[in-house]
Design a protein around this motif. Structure first.
Motif, PDB file in Angstrom:
ATOM      1  N   LYS A 195       0.749  -1.236  -0.014  1.00 36.75           N
ATOM      2  CA  LYS A 195       0.119   0.040   0.035  1.00 36.75           C
ATOM      3  C   LYS A 195       0.952   1.330   0.038  1.00 36.75           C
ATOM      4  O   LYS A 195       0.556   2.454  -0.768  1.00 36.75           O
ATOM      5  N   ASN A 196       2.015   1.203   0.746  1.00 34.81           N
ATOM      6  CA  ASN A 196       2.747   2.491   0.896  1.00 34.81           C
ATOM      7  C   ASN A 196       3.764   2.485  -0.449  1.00 34.81           C
ATOM      8  O   ASN A 196       4.600   3.687  -0.395  1.00 34.81           O
ATOM      9  N   LEU A 197       3.905   1.510  -1.203  1.00 29.29           N
ATOM     10  CA  LEU A 197       4.687   1.668  -2.465  1.00 29.29           C
ATOM     11  C   LEU A 197       4.344   2.905  -3.334  1.00 29.29           C
ATOM     12  O   LEU A 197       3.045   3.287  -3.417  1.00 29.29           O
ATOM     13  N   PRO A 198       5.286   3.613  -4.004  1.00 30.24           N
ATOM     14  CA  PRO A 198       5.037   4.499  -5.014  1.00 30.24           C
ATOM     15  C   PRO A 198       4.136   3.810  -6.080  1.00 30.24           C
ATOM     16  O   PRO A 198       4.557   2.573  -6.338  1.00 30.24           O
ATOM     17  N   TYR A 199       3.167   4.450  -6.634  1.00 28.30           N
ATOM     18  CA  TYR A 199       2.216   3.773  -7.533  1.00 28.30           C
ATOM     19  C   TYR A 199       3.118   3.328  -8.761  1.00 28.30           C
ATOM     20  O   TYR A 199       2.570   2.252  -9.223  1.00 28.30           O
ATOM     21  N   ASN A 200       3.923   3.814  -9.411  1.00 25.68           N
ATOM     22  CA  ASN A 200       4.811   3.387 -10.341  1.00 25.68           C
ATOM     23  C   ASN A 200       5.501   2.013  -9.961  1.00 25.68           C
ATOM     24  O   ASN A 200       5.567   1.171 -10.956  1.00 25.68           O
ATOM     25  N   ILE A 201       5.883   1.757  -8.994  1.00 25.59           N
ATOM     26  CA  ILE A 201       6.264   0.423  -8.376  1.00 25.59           C
ATOM     27  C   ILE A 201       5.041  -0.377  -8.463  1.00 25.59           C
ATOM     28  O   ILE A 201       5.280  -1.719  -8.760  1.00 25.59           O
TER      29      ILE A 201
END
Length: 319
Positions: A195-201
């Motif tokens: 959930k906390n990952l940057p969306y591009n990842i």
């Protein structure tokens, strides 16, 4: 049709004795008597004409929708037609259940279950082949004491929900139960990590070769599942869809219930989700949970049989 600028004013009295004024257009070239009552269909037609000429954009749109909903029978009143269509509408139960689960962002569940453990079947949330990827916290219990394990997890940014409950693992005598709770802790951590990952990842479709290096240690099997459940099929999207994010939160909250024997506090998981306890209450309620407050602490339980929120029509006017 051409309308005079002149407008006749007519009034009646209601039961309370207050005056009600009604403004009616006078049509040029037509006789108009004071007590004249227009037929229903003629009155509706004039109202549509007035709306099309002088109504707001939303009123015109609403009028066009009503016209489309009318049947070919000219004698039927528009209101009765619309109400009859709503009353005669048959709900497809299978579609409704799917919609409720989608709108409410609810993980796999069983509304007929007679125990909290079966209301949200754990084997539908954590699949059989995934447990082998959930050994990190279990290994801590085999290599040291509770204090050193807590210190390790805090230094490595494990969720506060997990850190605050690690000592519980040393109190469990049954090895199968210990493995289950430790695996649940690990799964909660991976869900929060995703959930906390940057969306591009989040949306980058990892391979087996680059998963650990590029995606902060989430096992690739779990990452691929998370991407399928919570990812966005649009490659140009810049953030997770709201309903997908809510579903992810739903998975996390269900696992907090399992971790705490279906009686959990709301504070630390709210902190991990970067939400206030008040805002998180709604998510637990969507899952069918019961919340109670005592000494400024909110306790969550899961009564059975499971009662999920009812699906409501949007913009439904109250009578």
């Amino acid at each position: 049709m051409i309308y005079d600028a002149s407008i006749r004013q007519r009034h009646t009295m209601d039961r309370a004795g207050a005056q009600i004024f009604r403004l009616e257009p006078r049509v040029r070239g037509e006789p108009h008597e004071l007590n004249e009552e227009l037929p229903t269909e003629k009155s509706a037609a004039r109202m549509r004409d007035l709306t099309n000429l002088y109504g707001t954009k939303s009123a015109k749109t609403r009028s066009r929708k009503w016209d489309l909903m009318r049947t070919n029978e000219g004698d039927a009143d528009a209101k009765n037609i619309i109400e009859g269509m709503v009353e005669d509408f048959e709900i497809n139960k299978e579609s409704l259940e799917t919609t409720i689960a989608h709108v409410g962002n609810i993980p796999p569940h069983d509304v007929t279950a007679t125990s909290p453990e079966n209301a949200y079947p754990l084997d539908k949330i954590i699949l059989k082949g995934e447990w082998s990827h959930l050994l990190d916290i279990l290994e801590l219990t085999q290599s040291g004491d509770a204090a050193s394990a807590v210190d390790f997890c805090q230094k490595n940014n494990y969720p506060s929900f997990v850190c605050n409950r690690l000592d519980k693992l040393w109190q469990i005598q049954d090895e199968g139960e210990k493995s289950k709770i430790a695996g649940i802790f690990s799964y909660i951590g991976y869900l929060l990590m995703f959930k906390n990952l940057p969306y591009n990842i989040q949306n980058s479709k990892p391979t087996f070769n680059n998963a650990y290096a590029k995606h902060q240690g989430i096992p690739v099997t779990l990452f691929q599942k998370f991407d399928k459940l919570f990812g966005n099929s649009d490659p140009e999207a810049v953030r997770m869809l709201d309903e997908k994010c809510d579903l992810l939160i739903g998975y996390i909250l269900v696992l907090t219930l399992f971790a705490d024997g279906f009686k959990t506090l709301i504070t630390d998981i709210a902190s991990d989700l970067k939400m206030t306890p008040m805002s998180l209450r709604r998510y637990y309620q969507i899952l069918g949970c019961k919340l109670s407050s005592a000494k400024r602490a909110v306790t969550v339980t899961l009564p059975v049989p499971l009662k999920l929120p009812e699906l409501r029509m949007k913009n439904k006017k109250r009578r």
